[in-house]
Design a protein around this motif. Sequence first.
Motif, short mmCIF file in Angstrom:
data_model
loop_
_atom_site.label_atom_id
_atom_site.label_comp_id
_atom_site.label_asym_id
_atom_site.label_seq_id
_atom_site.Cartn_x
_atom_site.Cartn_y
_atom_site.Cartn_z
N SER A 20 -18.59 16.13 -4.29
CA SER A 20 -17.30 16.77 -4.56
C SER A 20 -16.54 16.98 -3.26
O SER A 20 -15.32 16.78 -3.20
CB SER A 20 -17.51 18.11 -5.27
N GLY A 21 -17.25 17.38 -2.20
CA GLY A 21 -16.61 17.55 -0.91
C GLY A 21 -16.00 16.27 -0.39
O GLY A 21 -14.89 16.26 0.15
N ALA A 22 -16.72 15.16 -0.57
CA ALA A 22 -16.18 13.87 -0.14
C ALA A 22 -14.93 13.49 -0.93
O ALA A 22 -13.96 12.96 -0.39
CB ALA A 22 -17.24 12.78 -0.29
N VAL A 28 -8.35 13.97 -3.68
CA VAL A 28 -8.22 14.16 -5.12
C VAL A 28 -7.47 15.47 -5.39
O VAL A 28 -7.39 16.35 -4.53
CB VAL A 28 -9.59 14.17 -5.82
N ALA A 29 -6.93 15.58 -6.61
CA ALA A 29 -6.17 16.77 -6.98
C ALA A 29 -6.94 17.73 -7.86
O ALA A 29 -6.56 18.88 -8.02
CB ALA A 29 -4.87 16.36 -7.69
N GLY A 30 -8.04 17.27 -8.45
CA GLY A 30 -8.85 18.12 -9.29
C GLY A 30 -10.12 17.40 -9.68
O GLY A 30 -10.16 16.17 -9.69
N ARG A 52 -3.67 7.54 -3.26
CA ARG A 52 -4.93 7.92 -2.62
C ARG A 52 -6.12 7.22 -3.25
O ARG A 52 -7.28 7.46 -2.86
CB ARG A 52 -5.14 9.44 -2.73
N LEU A 53 -5.88 6.33 -4.23
CA LEU A 53 -6.98 5.73 -4.97
C LEU A 53 -7.94 4.97 -4.07
O LEU A 53 -9.17 5.13 -4.16
CB LEU A 53 -6.43 4.81 -6.06
N ASP A 54 -7.42 4.12 -3.19
CA ASP A 54 -8.29 3.31 -2.33
C ASP A 54 -9.17 4.19 -1.46
O ASP A 54 -10.37 3.91 -1.29
CB ASP A 54 -7.46 2.36 -1.46
N ALA A 55 -8.59 5.25 -0.90
CA ALA A 55 -9.36 6.14 -0.01
C ALA A 55 -10.45 6.86 -0.79
O ALA A 55 -11.58 7.03 -0.29
CB ALA A 55 -8.43 7.15 0.65
N ALA A 59 -14.52 6.47 -0.33
CA ALA A 59 -15.32 7.63 0.05
C ALA A 59 -16.60 7.76 -0.77
O ALA A 59 -17.59 8.33 -0.29
CB ALA A 59 -14.49 8.90 -0.10
N VAL A 60 -16.61 7.24 -2.00
CA VAL A 60 -17.79 7.35 -2.87
C VAL A 60 -18.25 5.98 -3.34
O VAL A 60 -18.87 5.85 -4.40
CB VAL A 60 -17.49 8.26 -4.08
N SER A 61 -18.01 4.96 -2.54
CA SER A 61 -18.29 3.58 -2.96
C SER A 61 -19.75 3.35 -3.30
O SER A 61 -20.08 2.53 -4.16
CB SER A 61 -17.83 2.60 -1.87
#
Length: 302
Positions: A20-22, A28-30, A52-55, A59-61
Amino acid sequence: MQGWRQVRVEVDATAVDAISGALWGAGVAGIEECPVGSGARCALLAAVPADRLDAVVEAVSEFDPVAADLDPEAGLDTWKRHAHPVEAGPFVVEPAWWAPAATSAAPGVGACGGVGTDLRHLRIDPGRSFGSGSHVTTRLMLEAVGRFTRPGSRVLDVGCGSGVLSVAAAVSGASEVRAVDLDPHAVEATIANARRNGVGARIDCDDASLEHVRGVFDLVLANIGASVLVDLAGPLAARVAPGGRLVLSGMLDEQVDQVAAAHADAFPDGAERRGRDGWGLMVLCRPAPSPSLSGSPVGERG
């Protein structure tokens, strides 16, 4: 209107806080947490602005994220069903949409959590911004606000998000709080939360960049990610008054040394470091003025 996406990742329940932190750090917004099966695993459903989708996916790939379209009116606020009060330092951050219990205190005052333990209640709705109080970096920052805010303090909150740190500083006695964030949703949320907690007159919030902020402050707060903390090292230092403090978070443990190095020239006395659950916080102090030639003593920095 900006499009929205939902990113779903399934992880072990023990890894929910870290992942969640990542996700929060990536923008993310929520987040909605949904137990899977017996509860040993959990699906995280994150609402993500399209830009922000790509980032977020990157981050969780390693967890094979799945992205889909999202109707923000239908799904962006579903995480609110799972929100609960969060205690951090001298504060309790309560979801603003909760109906206060009969024993709940008014915003900014009150006691709960045990006999003799005074806690300041903050009612916060982050809207489309970061800062519900649940993320570990927000809790670390709130603890620092409680430690360092003094009656009459001037406080600067850089990247204010929901305004939870600004509100905390104001209810702790700060006479003036300047809050800035480039995201218009954050400005809207901060102004609303300041009014909700009865401190709107003491919090000035807009979308100015840090370079356009004038004056110096007793306490400067920035919970905005390691790369930004490095890039803004000079402008942040310039806003700290003599004898004042700069409190930084939003960085992972392995990024703390990099951030500390970027600020070393402006703060030669080094930094107080704290960490929790893989995230770090630093407190840097600007030296107080030297004694005058007349020999008058310099007051304690506290």
